[in-house]
Write a protein that holds these residues in place. Structure first.
Motif, PDB file in Angstrom:
ATOM      1  N   VAL A 186       0.728  -1.143   0.016  1.00 39.53           N
ATOM      2  CA  VAL A 186       0.082   0.052  -0.080  1.00 39.53           C
ATOM      3  C   VAL A 186       1.119   1.313  -0.175  1.00 39.53           C
ATOM      4  O   VAL A 186       0.552   2.256  -0.697  1.00 39.53           O
ATOM      5  N   MET A 187       1.924   1.179   0.769  1.00 37.28           N
ATOM      6  CA  MET A 187       2.900   2.368   0.984  1.00 37.28           C
ATOM      7  C   MET A 187       3.511   2.621  -0.543  1.00 37.28           C
ATOM      8  O   MET A 187       3.956   3.962  -0.842  1.00 37.28           O
ATOM      9  N   LYS A 188       3.967   1.671  -1.035  1.00 34.08           N
ATOM     10  CA  LYS A 188       4.735   1.603  -2.396  1.00 34.08           C
ATOM     11  C   LYS A 188       3.714   2.258  -3.360  1.00 34.08           C
ATOM     12  O   LYS A 188       4.194   3.114  -4.304  1.00 34.08           O
ATOM     13  N   SER A 189       2.753   1.927  -3.568  1.00 36.10           N
ATOM     14  CA  SER A 189       1.383   2.484  -4.307  1.00 36.10           C
ATOM     15  C   SER A 189       1.508   4.097  -4.050  1.00 36.10           C
ATOM     16  O   SER A 189       1.160   4.716  -5.050  1.00 36.10           O
ATOM     17  N   GLN A 190       1.311   4.220  -2.884  1.00 33.90           N
ATOM     18  CA  GLN A 190       0.829   5.627  -2.332  1.00 33.90           C
ATOM     19  C   GLN A 190       2.184   6.570  -2.689  1.00 33.90           C
ATOM     20  O   GLN A 190       1.821   7.890  -3.204  1.00 33.90           O
ATOM     21  N   LEU A 191       3.281   6.037  -2.602  1.00 27.09           N
ATOM     22  CA  LEU A 191       4.398   6.742  -2.893  1.00 27.09           C
ATOM     23  C   LEU A 191       4.611   7.122  -4.346  1.00 27.09           C
ATOM     24  O   LEU A 191       5.024   8.167  -4.893  1.00 27.09           O
ATOM     25  N   ASP A 192       4.210   6.035  -5.253  1.00 29.23           N
ATOM     26  CA  ASP A 192       4.284   6.350  -6.661  1.00 29.23           C
ATOM     27  C   ASP A 192       3.260   7.237  -7.070  1.00 29.23           C
ATOM     28  O   ASP A 192       3.356   8.129  -7.854  1.00 29.23           O
ATOM     29  N   ARG A 193       2.092   7.272  -6.134  1.00 26.45           N
ATOM     30  CA  ARG A 193       1.154   8.356  -6.546  1.00 26.45           C
ATOM     31  C   ARG A 193       1.481   9.693  -6.238  1.00 26.45           C
ATOM     32  O   ARG A 193       1.232  10.425  -6.992  1.00 26.45           O
ATOM     33  N   LEU A 194       2.372   9.743  -5.060  1.00 21.70           N
ATOM     34  CA  LEU A 194       2.641  10.963  -4.669  1.00 21.70           C
ATOM     35  C   LEU A 194       3.610  11.771  -5.716  1.00 21.70           C
ATOM     36  O   LEU A 194       3.561  12.803  -6.080  1.00 21.70           O
ATOM     37  N   MET A 195       4.459  10.801  -6.518  1.00 23.88           N
ATOM     38  CA  MET A 195       5.324  11.283  -7.248  1.00 23.88           C
ATOM     39  C   MET A 195       4.665  11.589  -8.562  1.00 23.88           C
ATOM     40  O   MET A 195       5.031  12.703  -9.478  1.00 23.88           O
ATOM     41  N   ALA A 196       3.477  10.948  -8.957  1.00 21.93           N
ATOM     42  CA  ALA A 196       2.736  11.379 -10.214  1.00 21.93           C
ATOM     43  C   ALA A 196       1.974  12.815  -9.956  1.00 21.93           C
ATOM     44  O   ALA A 196       1.835  13.706 -10.935  1.00 21.93           O
ATOM     45  N   VAL A 197       1.566  13.024  -8.653  1.00 17.30           N
ATOM     46  CA  VAL A 197       0.839  14.347  -8.487  1.00 17.30           C
ATOM     47  C   VAL A 197       1.841  15.455  -8.244  1.00 17.30           C
ATOM     48  O   VAL A 197       1.521  16.536  -8.810  1.00 17.30           O
ATOM     49  N   MET A 198       3.143  15.319  -8.074  1.00 20.68           N
ATOM     50  CA  MET A 198       4.166  16.291  -8.104  1.00 20.68           C
ATOM     51  C   MET A 198       4.176  16.674  -9.524  1.00 20.68           C
ATOM     52  O   MET A 198       4.692  18.004  -9.752  1.00 20.68           O
ATOM     53  N   ALA A 199       3.787  16.198 -10.500  1.00 21.70           N
ATOM     54  CA  ALA A 199       4.267  16.603 -11.865  1.00 21.70           C
ATOM     55  C   ALA A 199       2.996  17.462 -12.331  1.00 21.70           C
ATOM     56  O   ALA A 199       3.203  18.215 -13.400  1.00 21.70           O
ATOM     57  N   LEU A 200       1.984  17.585 -11.559  1.00 25.24           N
ATOM     58  CA  LEU A 200       0.851  18.512 -12.016  1.00 25.24           C
ATOM     59  C   LEU A 200       1.485  19.910 -11.812  1.00 25.24           C
ATOM     60  O   LEU A 200       2.050  20.245 -10.953  1.00 25.24           O
ATOM     61  N   SER A 201       0.885  20.587 -12.772  1.00 23.21           N
ATOM     62  CA  SER A 201       1.494  22.198 -12.992  1.00 23.21           C
ATOM     63  C   SER A 201       1.063  22.939 -11.746  1.00 23.21           C
ATOM     64  O   SER A 201       1.765  23.904 -11.156  1.00 23.21           O
ATOM     65  N   ARG A 202      -0.290  22.651 -11.073  1.00 23.11           N
ATOM     66  CA  ARG A 202      -0.658  23.636  -9.878  1.00 23.11           C
ATOM     67  C   ARG A 202      -0.483  23.018  -8.627  1.00 23.11           C
ATOM     68  O   ARG A 202      -0.827  23.526  -7.614  1.00 23.11           O
ATOM     69  N   VAL A 203       0.609  21.956  -8.655  1.00 24.96           N
ATOM     70  CA  VAL A 203       0.710  21.385  -7.124  1.00 24.96           C
ATOM     71  C   VAL A 203       2.334  21.674  -6.945  1.00 24.96           C
ATOM     72  O   VAL A 203       3.235  21.396  -8.000  1.00 24.96           O
ATOM     73  N   SER A 204       2.426  22.039  -5.783  1.00 21.24           N
ATOM     74  CA  SER A 204       3.627  22.608  -5.450  1.00 21.24           C
ATOM     75  C   SER A 204       4.044  21.572  -4.057  1.00 21.24           C
ATOM     76  O   SER A 204       3.340  21.928  -2.937  1.00 21.24           O
ATOM     77  N   LEU A 205       4.662  20.520  -4.338  1.00 20.35           N
ATOM     78  CA  LEU A 205       5.011  19.654  -3.026  1.00 20.35           C
ATOM     79  C   LEU A 205       6.295  19.900  -2.504  1.00 20.35           C
ATOM     80  O   LEU A 205       7.245  19.668  -3.209  1.00 20.35           O
ATOM     81  N   GLY A 206       6.131  19.991  -1.133  1.00 22.76           N
ATOM     82  CA  GLY A 206       7.633  20.364  -0.562  1.00 22.76           C
ATOM     83  C   GLY A 206       7.633  19.107   0.642  1.00 22.76           C
ATOM     84  O   GLY A 206       6.452  19.060   1.289  1.00 22.76           O
ATOM     85  N   ILE A 207       8.754  18.820   0.851  1.00 22.62           N
ATOM     86  CA  ILE A 207       8.914  17.905   2.085  1.00 22.62           C
ATOM     87  C   ILE A 207      10.000  18.207   2.804  1.00 22.62           C
ATOM     88  O   ILE A 207      11.166  18.685   2.372  1.00 22.62           O
TER      89      ILE A 207
END
Length: 284
Positions: A186-207
């Protein structure tokens, strides 16, 4: 409790203390005997350490001869209650209702500022990750199990990632990448999803890396919707912050947290490292 709610409760307590003294009750003990209350209750109410009920207000005003103030004080009590809503009341029929209630807020918001120190933000969650979150909530709060409906409503938020001109400023603590929700797969799938979301132009993801210098303690999670609403969730309640002065404090906190965050390739490297961690767990 929010600063505004705490200040209101303390101010209410000061008024009640004044009523007691003006009525000739030299001590809280004397008033407690008259009302057949514990002495500690009078002290907690006067010092803003306990919420007063409407019945408490009526009884206090009756024995102190201040019944003309009942309506005003009850209005204050109700306002304090609105600032601090018990989760059990929100989710007593299940989690789906609370998720459905949030949709209009997400629909009208233009700029999101989200801080999650230890979990993946709801709008970025995969179905399996969200299902585990709701499963835990059902067990913890002992509410009806409507996990499937709750997940469906949470996932409806994701449509707004692709519609309109909304801006998403999201900060995660590095711990959010490692909090094991549902197991390695579940976590690996979630982290893959997080990387996909990062590519959206209106998303600024900071860690915020675990070892990053901080200009402010990491504190609790919060969600800012434009400059009009902040939602703060705890184990027992959800607090709605609407007072402009307090919203400014959350905006300042978000800005300080941003200074500790990494973005782009550096953030992606942290996610990849977390994926490898769960790969190792899965093969052990």
């Amino acid at each position: 409790m929010s600063k505004q709610a705490e200040e209101l409760r303390q101010a209410l307590g000061a008024r009640l203390r004044g009523f007691r003294k003006d009525a000739g009750f030299a001590s809280g003990r004397a008033l407690a005997r008259t009302l057949n209350w514990q002495e500690s209750k009078v002290s907690r109410l006067e010092n803003g350490k306990q919420n007063a009920s409407e019945a408490d207000i009526r009884a206090w005003c009756r024995v102190t001869g201040r019944e003309e103030h009942v309506n005003d004080l009850i209005a204050t009590v109700r306002h304090i209650d609105e600032l601090w809503v018990e989760w059990r009341r929100q989710i007593q029929t299940g989690a789906a209702h609370r998720q459905r209630k949030a949709l209009p807020v997400y629909a009208r918001t233009k700029v999101f500022r989200i801080w999650q120190p230890s979990m993946i933000w709801g709008t970025f969650q995969t179905p399996d990750y969200a299902a585990e979150v709701f499963r835990q909530a059902v067990e913890y709060y002992e509410i009806p199990n409507d996990t499937e409906a709750a997940v469906a409503k949470r996932l409806e938020r994701q449509q707004y990632l692709y519609e309109g001109t909304r801006i998403y400023n999201v900060l995660l603590g590095e711990q959010a990448l490692y909090s094991n929700v549902g197991g390695p797969d579940v976590m690996k799938s979630q982290l893959d999803r997080l990387m996909a979301v990062m590519a959206l132009s209106r998303v600024s993801l900071g860690i915020i890396p675990r070892s990053a210098p901080t200009g402010l303690w990491l504190g609790h999670s919060f969600s800012m919707f434009d400059n009009t609403l902040v939602l703060v969730e705890t184990f027992s309640a959800e607090m709605s912050v609407t007072q402009p002065r307090e919203i400014e404090l959350y905006a300042k906190a978000f800005s300080l947290l941003q200074q500790s965050a990494v973005y782009g390739a550096a953030a992606r490297d942290l996610i990849v490292r977390a994926v490898r961690h769960f790969d190792t767990m899965a093969t052990d």
